[in-house]
Design a protein around this motif. Structure first.
Motif, short mmCIF file in Angstrom:
data_model
loop_
_atom_site.label_atom_id
_atom_site.label_comp_id
_atom_site.label_asym_id
_atom_site.label_seq_id
_atom_site.Cartn_x
_atom_site.Cartn_y
_atom_site.Cartn_z
N MET A 85 0.76 -1.43 -0.11
CA MET A 85 -0.01 0.16 0.13
C MET A 85 0.88 1.18 0.01
O MET A 85 0.53 2.24 -0.61
CB MET A 85 -0.76 0.10 1.11
N GLY A 89 0.92 4.16 -2.87
CA GLY A 89 0.58 5.66 -2.49
C GLY A 89 1.63 6.34 -2.94
O GLY A 89 1.28 7.59 -3.68
N CYS A 142 -3.91 0.66 4.86
CA CYS A 142 -4.75 1.40 4.22
C CYS A 142 -4.55 3.04 4.56
O CYS A 142 -4.34 3.97 3.34
CB CYS A 142 -6.01 0.89 4.04
N CYS A 146 -0.61 3.75 2.62
CA CYS A 146 -0.99 4.48 1.45
C CYS A 146 -0.91 5.98 1.45
O CYS A 146 -0.40 6.77 0.56
CB CYS A 146 -2.19 3.95 1.06
#
Length: 266
Positions: A85, A89, A142, A146
């Protein structure tokens, strides 16, 4: 400017800056506030400075990450989702920054960094020992992976501090363990962002490689101090770097106003 024809003293200067930045980065983060201004002072564009800084920062994050992994401080299996993640990102951030100006982050970042410094200063027991996890790995990946990875792709300075704080607050890690894990995600974000900067042709390769070597040396020394000194070293240095970063960023934004005010009164 033809970078291939710069004198050895310039590359020597960039090497030393990168070595100091790598040492600081491996402990508290914020090395980008040394390397990016150093590159900008050579007359390169902001995007080139950010791109080249990402290349040389890989040396610091890789050197420190490898050190922590080999000593069993970081379990890569448990961090797989956060790493993926973070890369995603950072890729999105690096793609976006080539089309927009990150000026809005220049105004927000000093406030965020001051908050981090105050938090570690005013809560002396934070990160003293492991605590109960507050987020599961997927949620952490997440949110922190990210989100901070995206920030690193767009702007960058202070990424290591943001990752470390996230591990302390959201995963309950002690400060030394959080710093070790932060380096792994920092390496992931550097890799993710670097790919798009390479495709965009924004990297100054010779300067970047020279600085990369300096980063590796500085980070290796800093990483060893993280494990030997732990919280006694990380916390005061993190607080100090946070406030120095804030002062530097605020002066960059409002330096003309400050100089005008001083000239008027003195």
């Amino acid at each position: 400017m033809e970078w291939s024809f710069l004198g050895p003293e310039i590359y020597g200067f960039l090497f030393l800056v990168a070595m100091v930045a790598g040492f600081i980065d491996s402990i508290a983060g914020g090395g980008g506030l040394l390397t990016i201004p150093a590159l900008l002072s050579m007359g390169v564009s902001p995007v080139q400075a950010l791109a080249t800084s990402k290349l040389q920062a890989i040396g610091s994050s890789f050197s420190a990450s490898l050190y922590f992994i080999r000593r069993g401080i970081v379990d890569l299996r448990s961090q797989r989702f956060a790493i993926v993640m973070t890369i995603i990102g950072a890729m999105l951030g690096a793609l976006l920054v080539q089309f927009i100006s990150p000026d809005f982050l220049r105004y927000l970042l000093p406030v965020l960094v001051i908050i981090i410094g105050l938090y570690f200063l005013l809560v002396p027991n934070i990160g003293a020992e492991d605590r109960q996890h507050r987020l599961e790995p997927i949620a952490f990946g997440c949110l922190a992976g990210c989100g901070i990875g995206f920030y690193d792709g767009v702007f960058g300075p202070g990424t290591g501090s943001f990752f470390a704080l996230s591990y302390v607050m959201l995963c309950g890690y002690n400060l030394a363990k959080a710093t070790a894990h932060a380096k792994v995600l920092n390496f992931a974000s550097n890799i993710g962002a670097l790919g798009f900067f390479v495709l965009g042709g924004q990297i100054l390769w010779l300067a970047g490689v020279v600085m990369l070597v300096g980063q590796i040396i500085g980070a290796r020394f800093g990483a060893s101090l993280v494990l030997s000194k732990g919280k006694k070293l990380i916390r005061p240095l993190l607080v100090t770097i946070s406030f120095l970063m804030s002062i530097k960023l605020l002066y960059d934004q409002h330096g003309d106003t400050v100089r005008s005010w001083l000239a008027f009164y003195f």
